[in-house]
Structure formats: C-alpha cells, structure tokens
Design a protein around this motif. Structure first.
Motif, short mmCIF file in Angstrom:
data_model
loop_
_atom_site.label_atom_id
_atom_site.label_comp_id
_atom_site.label_asym_id
_atom_site.label_seq_id
_atom_site.Cartn_x
_atom_site.Cartn_y
_atom_site.Cartn_z
N GLY A 1 30.22 2.27 35.57
CA GLY A 1 31.67 2.17 35.70
C GLY A 1 32.37 3.51 35.54
O GLY A 1 33.33 3.80 36.25
N GLU A 2 31.88 4.35 34.63
CA GLU A 2 32.46 5.69 34.47
C GLU A 2 32.41 6.46 35.79
O GLU A 2 33.39 7.11 36.18
CB GLU A 2 31.67 6.48 33.43
N ILE A 3 31.25 6.40 36.44
CA ILE A 3 31.07 7.15 37.69
C ILE A 3 32.00 6.62 38.77
O ILE A 3 32.67 7.39 39.48
CB ILE A 3 29.60 7.07 38.16
N ARG A 4 32.06 5.31 38.91
CA ARG A 4 32.86 4.71 39.98
C ARG A 4 34.37 4.89 39.72
O ARG A 4 35.15 5.02 40.66
CB ARG A 4 32.52 3.22 40.14
N VAL A 5 34.78 4.89 38.45
CA VAL A 5 36.19 5.16 38.13
C VAL A 5 36.55 6.58 38.54
O VAL A 5 37.62 6.83 39.10
CB VAL A 5 36.46 4.92 36.63
N ALA A 6 35.65 7.53 38.28
CA ALA A 6 35.90 8.92 38.71
C ALA A 6 36.02 8.99 40.22
O ALA A 6 36.86 9.73 40.76
CB ALA A 6 34.77 9.82 38.22
N GLU A 7 35.19 8.23 40.94
CA GLU A 7 35.27 8.21 42.41
C GLU A 7 36.59 7.61 42.88
O GLU A 7 37.21 8.11 43.83
CB GLU A 7 34.09 7.43 42.99
N ILE A 8 37.04 6.54 42.24
CA ILE A 8 38.32 5.94 42.60
C ILE A 8 39.45 6.95 42.42
O ILE A 8 40.40 6.99 43.22
CB ILE A 8 38.57 4.67 41.74
N ASP B 1 24.11 2.44 44.37
CA ASP B 1 23.93 1.97 45.75
C ASP B 1 24.33 0.50 45.88
O ASP B 1 24.98 0.10 46.85
CB ASP B 1 22.46 2.13 46.18
N LYS B 2 23.96 -0.30 44.89
CA LYS B 2 24.23 -1.73 44.94
C LYS B 2 25.71 -2.04 44.75
O LYS B 2 26.27 -2.92 45.44
CB LYS B 2 23.42 -2.45 43.85
N ILE B 3 26.38 -1.31 43.86
CA ILE B 3 27.78 -1.63 43.56
C ILE B 3 28.70 -1.34 44.74
O ILE B 3 29.81 -1.87 44.82
CB ILE B 3 28.26 -0.86 42.29
N ILE B 4 28.24 -0.55 45.69
CA ILE B 4 29.04 -0.31 46.90
C ILE B 4 29.29 -1.61 47.64
O ILE B 4 30.34 -1.81 48.27
CB ILE B 4 28.35 0.73 47.81
N GLU B 5 28.32 -2.53 47.60
CA GLU B 5 28.51 -3.85 48.23
C GLU B 5 29.73 -4.55 47.64
O GLU B 5 30.53 -5.16 48.36
CB GLU B 5 27.28 -4.73 48.03
N PHE B 6 29.85 -4.48 46.32
CA PHE B 6 31.00 -5.08 45.62
C PHE B 6 32.30 -4.39 46.04
O PHE B 6 33.29 -5.06 46.36
CB PHE B 6 30.76 -4.95 44.11
N GLU B 7 32.29 -3.09 46.07
CA GLU B 7 33.51 -2.34 46.37
C GLU B 7 33.96 -2.54 47.81
O GLU B 7 35.15 -2.45 48.11
CB GLU B 7 33.29 -0.86 46.07
N ASN B 8 33.02 -2.82 48.69
CA ASN B 8 33.35 -3.01 50.10
C ASN B 8 33.73 -4.44 50.45
O ASN B 8 34.10 -4.72 51.60
CB ASN B 8 32.17 -2.58 50.98
N ASP B 9 33.62 -5.37 49.50
CA ASP B 9 33.94 -6.77 49.79
C ASP B 9 34.70 -7.39 48.61
O ASP B 9 34.22 -8.33 47.98
CB ASP B 9 32.66 -7.56 50.08
N ARG B 10 35.87 -6.85 48.32
CA ARG B 10 36.64 -7.35 47.19
C ARG B 10 37.26 -8.72 47.47
O ARG B 10 37.72 -9.38 46.54
CB ARG B 10 37.73 -6.34 46.81
N GLU B 11 37.27 -9.13 48.72
CA GLU B 11 37.73 -10.49 49.01
C GLU B 11 36.73 -11.51 48.46
O GLU B 11 37.10 -12.53 47.88
CB GLU B 11 37.91 -10.68 50.52
#
Length: 368
Positions: free
Chosen positions: A294-301, A329-339
């Motif tokens: 989560g730390e990494i992805r928050v920085a990316e956001i 790599d896996k969490i990108i699936e989540f980020e790309n399909d928030r619906e």
C-alpha cells in the motif's frame, strides 16, 4: 501531530519495569542500555525516576507485558486502549476496558479485560501520585521540537491518496511522537505502532513513533537543536505505514485460513531475517507485506516516482519482503477494475493467491 501523556507514561513505566521482567528480559535490558545513550528524554526520565524501579507500577507493568505475551499479544495492544481513555492530565479515572474484537475465547477474553482494566487504574494512580505531568511540562520544548521535525517531513495529501487506494475513509489521522519509547536506532530505523479508536461512527487513526535519529545526551536543558525525528525517509515511511495498518489488519481477519495455507513459506531463513523486526509469524509477515504494498501504490497515486522506487528497493531488498514485486503486479488488476472491486478489501481473496503460488525454494533463493 502531537504527543500523548498516557502513552508516554506507559513507556516510562515500561522502562522502570525492566528488572522485573521474566520474558524477553535480555532484549529489554539491551534496548534500555543503548537508548539511554542517545534518547535524551529517556536519559532525563531515568535521572528523575530511576529510584521508582521498585514502585508497584514497575512490578505491575512487567507482569502485564509478560501476561500479554502469554495471550498472543505485544505491547502494541495497549496503544489504542490508552488513547481511548481521557488523558491522565484531565484527572478523569479510566473506564473499564472491553475488546471490540479478539481471537481469544470468552473466558480468556474476560480475564484479560480485567487485567488491563486494573492496570489502567494503576497507571493513572501512578501518574497522579508521582506528579508525572510535571515531567512533560518541564520538557515541553523538547516534545515540541520533536513534533516540528516530523511535521516538516510528512508528504502533503497522502491520506487522500490512501483513501483513494483502499476505497475507505477515516475521520481523523493523528501522528504522535514518543521520545520515551525505547527502540535501538541503527541506520535511522525506528519503531512505529498503529492504533485506531472508534467512538460511535467516528474512526480516528493514530501512529506512535519512536525516535530514529541518535542525539547525544547533554546536561544543559535548552541546548538541543535536534530531537530524534529529523530524517525524512523514516518520517514518511513510518507515518504512511502505520496509518495503512488501519485499512489492512481488520480486513484480513476473515481470511486466516487462506493465509495459514501458505505458512510453509515462512522458512527458517525468513524467520531469522524477521526477528529483528519483531515479526514472529507468517500471519504478521503477510500483513506487513500488504501494508508495504500500500505504501508503494499510494506513492504512485501521488505520482511520487522517487518515493515509490525508494520504497520498492528498501522493502524488497533491505527488509526482505520478497513477494512485493509479485504483489504489485497483481494489485494492478484491482486498480484497473474499480467497478468490480470498489474497495481494497474486495480484492483480498485474489491478492492472497500470490503467496500460494510460491515455493520455499523461491523464498530461500531471494534471501541469499
């Protein structure tokens, strides 16, 4: 930003209790021996209160910590409990403690609730009878200096980015410095503890951080120009990390069986690497991996590429959270399909599959 006198008084009691410990005594003695040399508040507390090491609160605090361990808890459990009480300086006696959720069976739950409730009253009495509040008044400049150091390093807007990532929100975020908490400082490492206090529908998230910069102890009170928290990478990492726990820990509770199914990955090599971080089980290792993700992805956001890359390298290569590249790599699936996955917790069954797809050979190879 701030500090909390309940929390500081608890850590003072821990310092006084060390000679009475029966579990982890050698580690606690090492912590105090090293930290008193470069944590000025610890040195001042010992100068003022060391003669209270035979005080009832010292004996009770040692017993509490040994007991918490026997129930599967550490002293981090006490932070939310202490923060949920009125600050001792308000002269309001603590209320009885009840678990909102726990892994304990009912008889053990009731027993530990009484132990903690009795301890809160003892700690409050210690604060009042020994006039501990006077210590914080006399050292107010030092505490304010510590607060200012952390405040200067917190990234703007990261809580908004965090809520975007997790799809959830909190009412308030409070970062607390704890110059009294002892934790050996090596390469600007410090300890952070996260806690959440719920009052009605309001959720307040806290982080409590120990110092992570060594400060030479000097005798003159007003000569300090550094206060133990002036190191941006650790200030940022601890703050984002500990707030992240409030979004992760409780959401993983229903998935204990799935997590346990991959516990074979907590090899002897990995276990030894985690000892210095206080991570003693596979369940905690999984939690810590997902918080760091989560730390990494928050920085990316926040489009902070420099921070994201620093965190990737630090957590994966230095701290040995070896599954992070796969998890990212896996969490990108989540980020790309928030619906499909409006909240992070909706994706938990999928992200946990990453661990089950690995082998002990992979883990041990990464630790060479």
């Amino acid at each position: 930003m701030g500090f909390n006198e309940n929390v500081e008084t608890y850590f003072l009691a821990e310092i006084l209790s060390i000679e009475h410990r029966t579990k982890n005594k050698q580690w606690e003695e090492y912590k105090l021996k090293t930290c008193r040399e470069y944590q000025p508040i610890v040195a001042r507390a010992l100068a003022d209160y060391q003669d209270l090491s035979a005080h009832t609160i010292a004996i009770e605090t040692a017993a509490l910590n040994d007991t918490l361990g026997s129930f599967g808890y550490g002293n981090d459990l006490m932070m939310g409990i202490l923060l949920d009480q009125p600050e001792f300086k308000l002269s309001k006696k603590p209320s009885g403690f009840k678990f909102l959720q726990t892994h304990l069976e009912n008889d053990k739950k009731v027993r530990l609730e009484k132990i903690i409730s009795d301890y809160l009253n003892s700690l409050y009495t210690f604060y009042q009878t020994e006039n501990i509040g006077d210590f914080y008044e006399r050292n107010a400049d030092f505490y304010q200096g510590a607060i200012n150091e952390v405040k200067s390093h917190i990234p703007d807007g990261f809580t908004d980015a965090m809520e975007t990532y997790y799809g959830d929100s909190r009412d308030e975020y409070i970062a607390l410095v704890s110059p009294m908490m002892i934790w050996p400082i090596e390469e600007n490492e410090g300890r952070g503890i996260g806690a959440m206090v719920e009052e009605g529908n309001k959720k307040t998230v806290y982080e409590i951080m120990s110092p992570y910069v060594q400060i030479p102890v000097i005798s003159t009170k007003n000569d300090y120009r550094q206060f133990g928290f002036d190191y941006q990478p650790r200030a940022r990492t601890l703050t984002v990390h500990e707030f992240g726990h409030s979004f992760v820990n409780s959401e993983l509770e229903p998935y204990q069986e799935q997590i346990e199914s991959s516990s074979y990955l907590f090899t002897e090599k990995l276990r030894k690497e985690m000892e210095s971080k206080g991570i003693q089980s596979w369940n905690v290792y999984v939690i810590e991996s997902l918080v760091r993700l989560g730390e990494i992805r928050v920085a990316e956001i926040q489009n902070d590429k420099e921070r994201a890359n620093y965190l990737r390298n630090y957590h994966t290569n230095q701290e040995h959270f070896v599954f992070l590249p796969q998890l990212e790599d896996k969490i990108i699936e989540f980020e790309n399909d928030r619906e499909k996955y409006p909240m992070w917790k909706d994706f938990i069954p999928e992200i946990l599959k990453v661990f089950g797809q690995n082998t002990t050979e992979f883990v041990n190879e990464k630790l060479k």
